[in-house]
Design an enzyme around this catalytic site. Structure first.
Site, mmCIF file in Angstrom:
data_model
loop_
_atom_site.group_PDB
_atom_site.id
_atom_site.type_symbol
_atom_site.label_atom_id
_atom_site.label_comp_id
_atom_site.label_asym_id
_atom_site.label_seq_id
_atom_site.Cartn_x
_atom_site.Cartn_y
_atom_site.Cartn_z
ATOM 1 N N ASP A 172 0.868 -1.180 0.000
ATOM 2 C CA ASP A 172 0.000 0.000 0.000
ATOM 3 C C ASP A 172 0.905 1.230 0.000
ATOM 4 O OD1 ASP A 172 -2.105 1.614 2.499
ATOM 5 O OD2 ASP A 172 -2.037 1.829 0.305
ATOM 6 N N ASP A 203 2.730 6.727 -4.785
ATOM 7 C CA ASP A 203 2.982 6.516 -6.214
ATOM 8 C C ASP A 203 4.475 6.322 -6.476
ATOM 9 O OD1 ASP A 203 0.241 7.877 -6.105
ATOM 10 O OD2 ASP A 203 0.418 7.246 -8.186
ATOM 11 N N PRO A 224 9.948 8.330 -1.954
ATOM 12 C CA PRO A 224 10.276 7.075 -1.255
ATOM 13 C C PRO A 224 9.539 5.859 -1.833
ATOM 14 C CG PRO A 224 8.923 8.518 0.127
ATOM 15 C CD PRO A 224 9.318 9.315 -1.077
HETATM 16 N N1 SAM Z 1 -3.682 4.447 -0.353
HETATM 17 C C1 SAM Z 1 -2.644 5.335 -0.793
HETATM 18 C C2 SAM Z 1 -2.500 5.287 -2.275
HETATM 19 O O1 SAM Z 1 -3.043 4.381 -2.887
HETATM 20 O O2 SAM Z 1 -1.880 6.208 -2.800
HETATM 21 C C3 SAM Z 1 -1.361 5.015 -0.102
HETATM 22 C C4 SAM Z 1 -1.550 5.112 1.369
HETATM 23 S S1 SAM Z 1 -0.228 5.084 2.444
HETATM 24 C C5 SAM Z 1 -0.347 6.698 3.077
HETATM 25 C C6 SAM Z 1 1.277 5.091 1.497
HETATM 26 C C7 SAM Z 1 2.423 4.861 2.460
HETATM 27 O O3 SAM Z 1 3.583 4.332 1.788
HETATM 28 C C8 SAM Z 1 2.901 6.142 3.168
HETATM 29 O O4 SAM Z 1 2.642 6.024 4.545
HETATM 30 C C9 SAM Z 1 4.410 6.198 2.868
HETATM 31 O O5 SAM Z 1 5.162 6.720 3.943
HETATM 32 C C10 SAM Z 1 4.701 4.734 2.596
HETATM 33 N N2 SAM Z 1 5.941 4.480 1.842
HETATM 34 C C11 SAM Z 1 6.404 5.142 0.759
HETATM 35 N N3 SAM Z 1 7.570 4.605 0.345
HETATM 36 C C12 SAM Z 1 7.856 3.556 1.181
HETATM 37 C C13 SAM Z 1 8.913 2.607 1.269
HETATM 38 N N4 SAM Z 1 9.932 2.622 0.393
HETATM 39 N N5 SAM Z 1 8.879 1.667 2.246
HETATM 40 C C14 SAM Z 1 7.841 1.645 3.137
HETATM 41 N N6 SAM Z 1 6.808 2.533 3.128
HETATM 42 C C15 SAM Z 1 6.811 3.474 2.141
#
Ligand code: SAM
Length: 301
Positions: A175, A178, A182
């Site tokens: 989840d 985009d 990160p």
């Molecule tokens: N439902 C949303 C969508 O479809 O766009 C995504 C929800 S959630 C907020 C996305 C999460 O991915 C964020 O909390 C972000 O910090 C996390 N994230 C981004 N890159 C990551 C990585 N490399 N490893 C772990 N978590 C990551």
């Protein structure tokens, strides 16, 4: 780790005003985007990994955006979280362990923990601030899930975790944001190879894979990268109102080709037995969601 406060007069690239009202413009697409009237900014900061803002909007309730992209809203989050969780779990039918990558708002964790037969759930989220601030400002997303005894939270990069862990899982759910910032690494072959190494036999991997009409390349790229690793690399979809531009695609990867074709009676029996209350997911919708539009079928050829 101290949050780097963003001074109030620091112009957000997303903030503007329209007839005297402050608005938030999503900047995922250069030439087009949805705009929200900001009733109140609940929190805004540059975390160690990304720009985070949570604000109130009359239509959608509390809204969270990361790096200019809408992540989740109080009003429509159930569509996405139910479809990301109950489709793989009810298709599998006897999962004991789940890995969640990302998911900082806690909606996936909340839905996963509704499956009482699970033994443990590990969530690997890179940004502790997303968890902390969503617990505070979007409390109904996690709804106590972060305090659940079966939940094991790891703060770290999902790609590092799946390439190094010795644990294996029946279901893995990515989840992520985009494929930029990160989140970019969570769409690479290295990540998918990591998924393959820590997925139990008969397991299934699902991932948010963008809005197919506008992010078609994300779908075809994921398909190209997953196909050499899994017998079945496909997609299913759901229309999530604030993921604008049409249907949202979910990647589906497994070596068990039967998992995508579980019959309706079995799905219904498992759903009834799980005693899970949903607002979007139904067994019939589960079956239908694997049917893809012609333009996607063509693009995947
Ligand atoms: N439902 C949303 C969508 O479809 O766009 C995504 C929800 S959630 C907020 C996305 C999460 O991915 C964020 O909390 C972000 O910090 C996390 N994230 C981004 N890159 C990551 C990585 N490399 N490893 C772990 N978590 C990551």
């Amino acid at each position: 780790m101290r949050l780097q406060a963003v001074s109030s007069n620091q112009a957000w690239s997303n903030k503007s005003s329209q007839n005297g009202r402050k608005t938030y413009l999503e900047t995922l697409y250069p030439a087009w985007g949805q705009q929200f009237v900001i009733d109140e900014v609940l929190f805004e900061a540059q975390t160690e990994h990304q720009h985070l803002v949570i604000f109130n909007n009359a239509q959608w309730g509390s809204v969270m955006a990361l790096d200019g992209v809408i992540q989740t809203t109080e009003k429509d989050e159930f569509v996405y979280h139910e479809m990301m969780v109950h489709v793989p779990l009810l298709a599998h039918g006897h999962a004991k362990s789940v890995l969640i990558i990302g998911g900082g708002d806690g909606g996936i964790l909340r839905e996963v923990l509704k499956h009482s037969a699970l033994e443990h759930v590990t969530q690997v989220e890179i940004d502790q601030q997303v968890i902390d601030l969503c617990r505070e400002h979007l409390p109904n997303h996690s709804a106590g899930a972060y305090d659940h005894p079966k939940a094991h939270i790891v703060i770290g990069d999902g790609v590092e975790f799946v390439t190094k862990t010795t644990q294996k899982f029946d279901i893995i759910i990515s989840d992520s944001t985009d494929p930029m910032g990160p989140g970019e690494v969570l769409f690479t072959s290295r990540f998918y190879q990591g998924i393959q190494r820590c997925l139990n036999s008969g397991g299934v991997f699902v991932a948010q894979n963008g809005v197919s009409f506008l992010q078609t390349t994300e779908v075809t790229t994921t398909h190209k990268r997953l196909s050499p690793l899994f017998k079945e690399a496909s997609f299913y979809s759901a229309a999530v109102p604030t993921y604008v531009g049409g249907i949202m695609m979910f990647a589906w990867a497994t070596d068990d080709m039967a998992l995508k074709n579980v019959d309706l009676a079995t799905l219904q029996a498992r759903f009834t037995q799980a005693e899970i209350k949903t607002r979007f997911y139904t067994p019939l919708l589960h079956q239908a969601c694997f049917a893809l539009p012609q333009y996607i079928m063509e693009a995947l050829k």
